[in-house]
Scaffold this active site. Structure first.
Site, PDB file in Angstrom:
ATOM      1  N   CYS A 108       2.347 -17.696   3.249  1.00 29.29           N
ATOM      2  CA  CYS A 108       2.391 -17.930   4.398  1.00 29.29           C
ATOM      3  C   CYS A 108       2.024 -18.900   5.353  1.00 29.29           C
ATOM      4  CB  CYS A 108       1.590 -16.191   4.897  1.00 29.29           C
ATOM      5  SG  CYS A 108       2.243 -14.889   4.281  1.00 29.29           S
TER       6      CYS A 108
ATOM      7  N   CYS B 181      11.428 -14.848  -0.107  1.00 24.87           N
ATOM      8  CA  CYS B 181      10.569 -15.228   1.166  1.00 24.87           C
ATOM      9  C   CYS B 181      11.808 -16.356   2.020  1.00 24.87           C
ATOM     10  CB  CYS B 181       9.640 -15.737   1.461  1.00 24.87           C
ATOM     11  SG  CYS B 181       8.775 -16.025   2.930  1.00 24.87           S
TER      12      CYS B 181
ATOM     13  N   LEU C 207      -1.068  -8.047  12.849  1.00 24.47           N
ATOM     14  CA  LEU C 207      -1.622  -7.746  13.687  1.00 24.47           C
ATOM     15  C   LEU C 207      -2.720  -8.575  13.997  1.00 24.47           C
ATOM     16  CD1 LEU C 207      -2.598  -5.541  15.897  1.00 24.47           C
ATOM     17  CD2 LEU C 207      -3.601  -4.420  13.778  1.00 24.47           C
TER      18      LEU C 207
ATOM     19  N   GLU D  25      13.640 -24.093   4.742  1.00 22.11           N
ATOM     20  CA  GLU D  25      12.158 -23.042   3.595  1.00 22.11           C
ATOM     21  C   GLU D  25      12.283 -21.762   3.456  1.00 22.11           C
ATOM     22  OE1 GLU D  25       8.857 -27.271   4.002  1.00 22.11           O
ATOM     23  OE2 GLU D  25       7.952 -25.021   4.785  1.00 22.11           O
TER      24      GLU D  25
ATOM     25  N   CYS E  34       1.762 -18.884  17.984  1.00 22.05           N
ATOM     26  CA  CYS E  34       0.906 -18.429  16.815  1.00 22.05           C
ATOM     27  C   CYS E  34      -0.751 -19.048  16.986  1.00 22.05           C
ATOM     28  CB  CYS E  34       0.845 -17.173  15.855  1.00 22.05           C
ATOM     29  SG  CYS E  34       2.890 -16.051  16.463  1.00 22.05           S
TER      30      CYS E  34
ATOM     31  N   CYS F 296      10.027 -22.460  15.083  1.00 19.74           N
ATOM     32  CA  CYS F 296       9.905 -21.344  15.963  1.00 19.74           C
ATOM     33  C   CYS F 296       8.883 -21.775  17.422  1.00 19.74           C
ATOM     34  CB  CYS F 296       8.643 -20.395  14.883  1.00 19.74           C
ATOM     35  SG  CYS F 296       8.509 -18.711  15.607  1.00 19.74           S
TER      36      CYS F 296
ATOM     37  N   CYS G  11      -0.609 -20.858  12.905  1.00 14.46           N
ATOM     38  CA  CYS G  11       1.031 -21.395  12.048  1.00 14.46           C
ATOM     39  C   CYS G  11       0.706 -22.640  11.803  1.00 14.46           C
ATOM     40  CB  CYS G  11       1.766 -19.979  11.895  1.00 14.46           C
ATOM     41  SG  CYS G  11       3.126 -19.847  11.833  1.00 14.46           S
TER      42      CYS G  11
ATOM     43  N   SER H 125       9.188  -9.002   9.347  1.00 14.27           N
ATOM     44  CA  SER H 125       7.822  -9.327   9.766  1.00 14.27           C
ATOM     45  C   SER H 125       7.895  -9.792  11.105  1.00 14.27           C
ATOM     46  CB  SER H 125       7.306 -10.065   8.492  1.00 14.27           C
ATOM     47  OG  SER H 125       5.791 -10.301   9.034  1.00 14.27           O
TER      48      SER H 125
HETATM   49  N1  SAH Z   1       7.114 -13.996  13.320  1.00 10.76           N
HETATM   50  C1  SAH Z   1       6.561 -13.478  11.473  1.00 10.76           C
HETATM   51  C2  SAH Z   1       6.982 -13.667  10.380  1.00 10.76           C
HETATM   52  C3  SAH Z   1       7.148 -15.171   9.924  1.00 10.76           C
HETATM   53  S1  SAH Z   1       5.207 -15.107   9.743  1.00 10.76           S
HETATM   54  C4  SAH Z   1       5.417 -12.906  11.781  1.00 10.76           C
HETATM   55  O1  SAH Z   1       4.672 -13.658  12.173  1.00 10.76           O
HETATM   56  O2  SAH Z   1       5.496 -12.203  10.807  1.00 10.76           O
HETATM   57  C5  SAH Z   1       5.118 -14.187   8.182  1.00 10.76           C
HETATM   58  C6  SAH Z   1       3.325 -13.792   8.260  1.00 10.76           C
HETATM   59  O3  SAH Z   1       1.807 -15.144   7.655  1.00 10.76           O
HETATM   60  C7  SAH Z   1       2.365 -13.038   9.151  1.00 10.76           C
HETATM   61  O4  SAH Z   1       1.759 -11.887   8.751  1.00 10.76           O
HETATM   62  C8  SAH Z   1       1.695 -14.206  10.019  1.00 10.76           C
HETATM   63  O5  SAH Z   1       0.443 -13.586  10.230  1.00 10.76           O
HETATM   64  C9  SAH Z   1       1.112 -14.719   8.319  1.00 10.76           C
HETATM   65  N2  SAH Z   1       0.612 -16.323   8.792  1.00 10.76           N
HETATM   66  C10 SAH Z   1       0.924 -17.406   9.316  1.00 10.76           C
HETATM   67  N3  SAH Z   1      -0.174 -18.335   9.487  1.00 10.76           N
HETATM   68  C11 SAH Z   1      -0.235 -18.019   8.368  1.00 10.76           C
HETATM   69  C12 SAH Z   1      -1.338 -18.810   7.754  1.00 10.76           C
HETATM   70  N4  SAH Z   1      -2.008 -20.344   8.374  1.00 10.76           N
HETATM   71  N5  SAH Z   1      -2.201 -18.179   7.395  1.00 10.76           N
HETATM   72  C13 SAH Z   1      -2.049 -16.817   6.405  1.00 10.76           C
HETATM   73  N6  SAH Z   1      -1.164 -16.254   6.983  1.00 10.76           N
HETATM   74  C14 SAH Z   1      -0.808 -16.746   8.271  1.00 10.76           C
END
Ligand code: SAH
Length: 342
Positions: free
Chosen positions: A323, A95, A206, A82, A106, A102, A109, A183
């Site tokens: 995100c 993006c 963070l 995507e 997390c 992945c 996510c 990121s």
């Molecule tokens: N793996 C990388 C890039 C992909 S995620 C990273 O973690 O930075 C891109 C951004 O989306 C990150 O800042 C992550 O914290 C945020 N993110 C992930 N899941 C999310 C969600 N459900 N709602 C809002 N932001 C989210």
């Protein structure tokens, strides 16, 4: 290809420059290499063409949200990825995904639900940009790229570094290094190399202000805790560089006044901007976004203490393009093999 490699292939730098100019001027995108390119001798071009082609994906699906944000499901030989195009008044941000799926876990996510399928090649990352860029409105050209799609870029470091180089190289597309942002969820060895070798921007996700809290949300924090990650940013010797700190807000998890105060304290030694992102929901997510009021209070408290901080209100939420929502939810296919439940 990098300019040097293409110059070797075509036997001259001038021909390589002409070829790159040609490629990035095409709209709509060609599906294959043409018979001839202006400025490149026919003989050299035919030989080059016989050796390779364009790695362009098939656009499987295109979903447009009411704010113009467009999510593409791109098919690279059976692997679905995507990509999101986010238009603003004067420019568009693309993006891109760095991996299909992945391997990080997390909890907030959606992409983790897919598991890890495979690494994307640099050319597949650049191709995502090319496809989305070709559809950007003329008044809002695609000048920014963020590696915030699927995947952890620093788990695919070589290909990501190469893609950044291609995206920023002259004569095209020649994005400004500061307009390309990678990121990371905090993969320390990758951060170290990236800061040493790349002039692109870095964003660190963070998302928490104590290790105990962050470990619950992002299990790999056990390996690379907060102090080590921020210490690395602090040691960045590149002049005039600012870092981006992403902080996703979860209702009653990391949105208290004490969190805001700890966040400001952590930022003190850094040259960093904080981006607050309300959690975007997805089916099965154990977490919720705080109320808009709570989000504004958190933001106001951070700003009042002198920390640069913006709220990133979600774009494309209703098509699950925001995100952390990238999970190929609307694709009938999911990944290439029988993972159709995805
Ligand atoms: N793996 C990388 C890039 C992909 S995620 C990273 O973690 O930075 C891109 C951004 O989306 C990150 O800042 C992550 O914290 C945020 N993110 C992930 N899941 C999310 C969600 N459900 N709602 C809002 N932001 C989210």
């Amino acid at each position: 290809m990098l300019l040097g490699e293409l110059s070797d292939e075509l036997g001259s730098r001038t021909r390589a420059l002409e070829t790159l100019k040609w490629l990035f001027a095409q709209r709509p995108l060609p599906t294959s290499l043409p018979d001839a390119v202006p400025g490149v001798s026919q003989k050299v071009w035919s030989a080059f063409r016989a050796r390779g082609g364009l790695t362009l994906p098939q656009v499987k699906e295109r979903q447009v949200s009411s704010d113009g944000t467009t999510k593409y499901a791109l098919d690279f030989g059976g692997t679905l990825v995507e990509t999101v195009r986010i238009p603003t008044e004067r420019r568009s941000t693309i993006c891109v995904s760095s991996q299909a799926g992945c391997s990080r876990r997390c909890v907030f996510c959606a992409t983790k639900e897919l598991g890890f399928h495979r690494q994307l090649k640099a050319e597949e990352i650049v191709a995502q940009y090319l496809v989305a860029r070709a559809e950007a409105p003329p008044e809002a050209p695609a000048r920014n790229v963020v590696f915030m799609g699927m995947g952890e870029p620093f788990d695919n470091l070589d290909e990501v570094m190469r893609a950044v180089e291609v995206l920023t190289q002259a004569p095209a597309p020649q994005l400004k290094a500061t307009s390309v942002t990678v990121s990371t969820s905090g993969v320390l060895p990758g951060m170290r190399r990236f800061l040493a070798e790349s002039s692109a921007s870095l964003a660190l996700s963070l998302n928490a202000t104590t290790d105990a809290q962050r470990e619950q949300l992002m299990p790999h924090n056990k390996t690379w805790p907060i102090a080590a990650l921020l210490g690395e940013l602090q040691q960045d010797t590149r002049p005039h560089r600012e870092h981006f700190i992403e902080y996703v807000l979860f209702d009653r998890v990391n949105d208290t006044d004490a969190d805001a105060d700890r966040l400001v304290a952590l930022m003190k030694p850094l040259r960093a901007r904080v981006n607050l992102i309300p959690h975007n929901p997805f089916p099965g997510s154990p977490l919720k976004a705080p109320s808009d009021e709570r989000l504004r209070q958190f933001h106001a408290r951070v700003v009042a203490k002198g920390q640069l901080c913006l709220v990133r209100w979600p774009r494309g939420r209703e098509i699950a393009a925001a995100c952390g929502q990238l999970v190929l939810a609307n694709s009938a296919q999911g990944f290439e093999t029988p993972r159709s439940a995805v």
